[in-house]
Design a protein around this motif. Sequence first.
Motif, PDB file in Angstrom:
ATOM      1  N   ILE A  39       0.860  -1.181   0.000  1.00  0.00           N
ATOM      2  CA  ILE A  39       0.000   0.000   0.000  1.00  0.00           C
ATOM      3  C   ILE A  39       0.898   1.232   0.000  1.00  0.00           C
ATOM      4  N   ARG A  40       0.688   2.119  -0.942  1.00  0.00           N
ATOM      5  CA  ARG A  40       1.458   3.363  -1.051  1.00  0.00           C
ATOM      6  C   ARG A  40       0.661   4.469  -0.359  1.00  0.00           C
ATOM      7  N   VAL A  41       1.176   4.953   0.773  1.00  0.00           N
ATOM      8  CA  VAL A  41       0.498   5.980   1.570  1.00  0.00           C
ATOM      9  C   VAL A  41       1.213   7.301   1.361  1.00  0.00           C
ATOM     10  N   SER A  42       0.489   8.316   0.901  1.00  0.00           N
ATOM     11  CA  SER A  42       1.101   9.619   0.647  1.00  0.00           C
ATOM     12  C   SER A  42       0.273  10.734   1.270  1.00  0.00           C
ATOM     13  N   ASP A  43       0.971  11.712   1.841  1.00  0.00           N
ATOM     14  CA  ASP A  43       0.336  12.931   2.333  1.00  0.00           C
ATOM     15  C   ASP A  43       1.320  14.079   2.148  1.00  0.00           C
ATOM     16  N   ALA A  44       1.053  15.212   2.784  1.00  0.00           N
ATOM     17  CA  ALA A  44       1.884  16.400   2.596  1.00  0.00           C
ATOM     18  C   ALA A  44       3.316  16.189   3.077  1.00  0.00           C
ATOM     19  N   ARG A  45       3.524  15.207   3.951  1.00  0.00           N
ATOM     20  CA  ARG A  45       4.855  14.989   4.503  1.00  0.00           C
ATOM     21  C   ARG A  45       5.709  14.042   3.674  1.00  0.00           C
ATOM     22  N   GLY A  46       5.091  13.283   2.763  1.00  0.00           N
ATOM     23  CA  GLY A  46       5.863  12.376   1.945  1.00  0.00           C
ATOM     24  C   GLY A  46       5.128  11.076   1.658  1.00  0.00           C
TER      25      GLY A  46
END
Length: 317
Positions: A39-46
Motif C-alpha cells: 500500500i502506497r500511503v502519501s500525504d503532505a509529509r511524503g
Amino acid sequence: MEKQSGAKKPELSELGRVRDRLTFLYLEHAKLDRQDSAIRVSDARGIVIVPAAIISVLMLGPGVDVTHRAMELMGDAGMAVVWVGERGVRQYAHGRALNHSSLLLEAQAKLFSNQRSRLAVARKMYQMRFPNDDVSGLSMQALRGKEGARVRQVYRLQSERTGVKWTRRDYNPDNFEASSPINQALTAAHQALYGLSYSVIMAMGASAGLGFVHTGHDLSFVYDFADLYKAEFSIPVAFNTVAALTEDDNISRNTRLAMRDAFVDGKLLGRMVSDLKAILGVSDDQTEISNLSLWDDRLGLQEFGVQYHEIKVGETQ
C-alpha cells in the motif's frame, strides 16, 4: 489478452498467519494507492510503503482517499479494513478479512443459539478474568456484579499508581474534547483494542455480532472479546499516557502509539487467536482452510462441483 499490472493475487498459503501480523495501523488525511504488493500511503509529509500482508487491521480515519487497486490488494491480502471517525471513535464500515472457512462461525452460532451453551461460554469468558475463583455456578446477574467491582478496583489502583485523578467513566462520542484527559485517553485506548479484537474475530471467520454477554448490536462479540483485555492493556496504557502528558501532546495519537507498543510487547495478537479458539471450543489442529461442500439432511456433507443427477420419487441414490 490484456496484461495484468501489479502483483498477482497471493495464494492463502502465502499470506501471513493472523497471529504473526502487526496489530493495527491508523491513517487519516492521506491517499492510499497500490504499488506491487504494498500500500502506497502519501500525504503532505511524503510517501510511505506498507507491505499489505503484514497488517492485521487498517483503521481509516477522516480525509482518506483510497483507490480501487488499493482496496483490491487489501482484500487479497486478508487485511481487515475499518472505516472510523476522527480519532477512531466511531466505526462506520468494514471489509472482508482473511479466513474463508466457516468453522468458527458454525461453532459460534451453535453455542449462541442454545441458552445453556451460551451461558457456559459467558461463564468461560468471565472465568478468564477470575482465574482464582470458581464462577461456574454464578448467574449472569452475579457475574456482572463481580465484573463491575473488579473494573472499579482496576481504575482505582491505576489512579493510585500513576497519580492521575479518577472519578468515573464519562465520555461523549460526538464530542471527544468535552471529556477529561483520562476519559479521552480511555476512549482512544478502548477503540484501538476494539479494532484489534474486531480484526481477529473477522480474520478467523467468526461473527462480530453474535455476542454471549453483549447482545443486539453488530459488534456485540467485539465488546465481549475486548473486555477480556482492558484491565491488562487499555486501562493502564490510558493512565500511563495521561500521567506523562505535556501541554502540547495529542492525547489520542499518543494513546494509539502506546497501545500499539503494548500489543506488540504483550504478544496480544497471538493470545487473541488462541483465546478465540478456546472460547468457541475449536482446537488448534482443526483446519482454517475452507472446504466448500453441499449440505444434505440425510447423507451429510456432499462433494461440491459435481454434476448430480435428478432422483425420481421412490428411487434411492
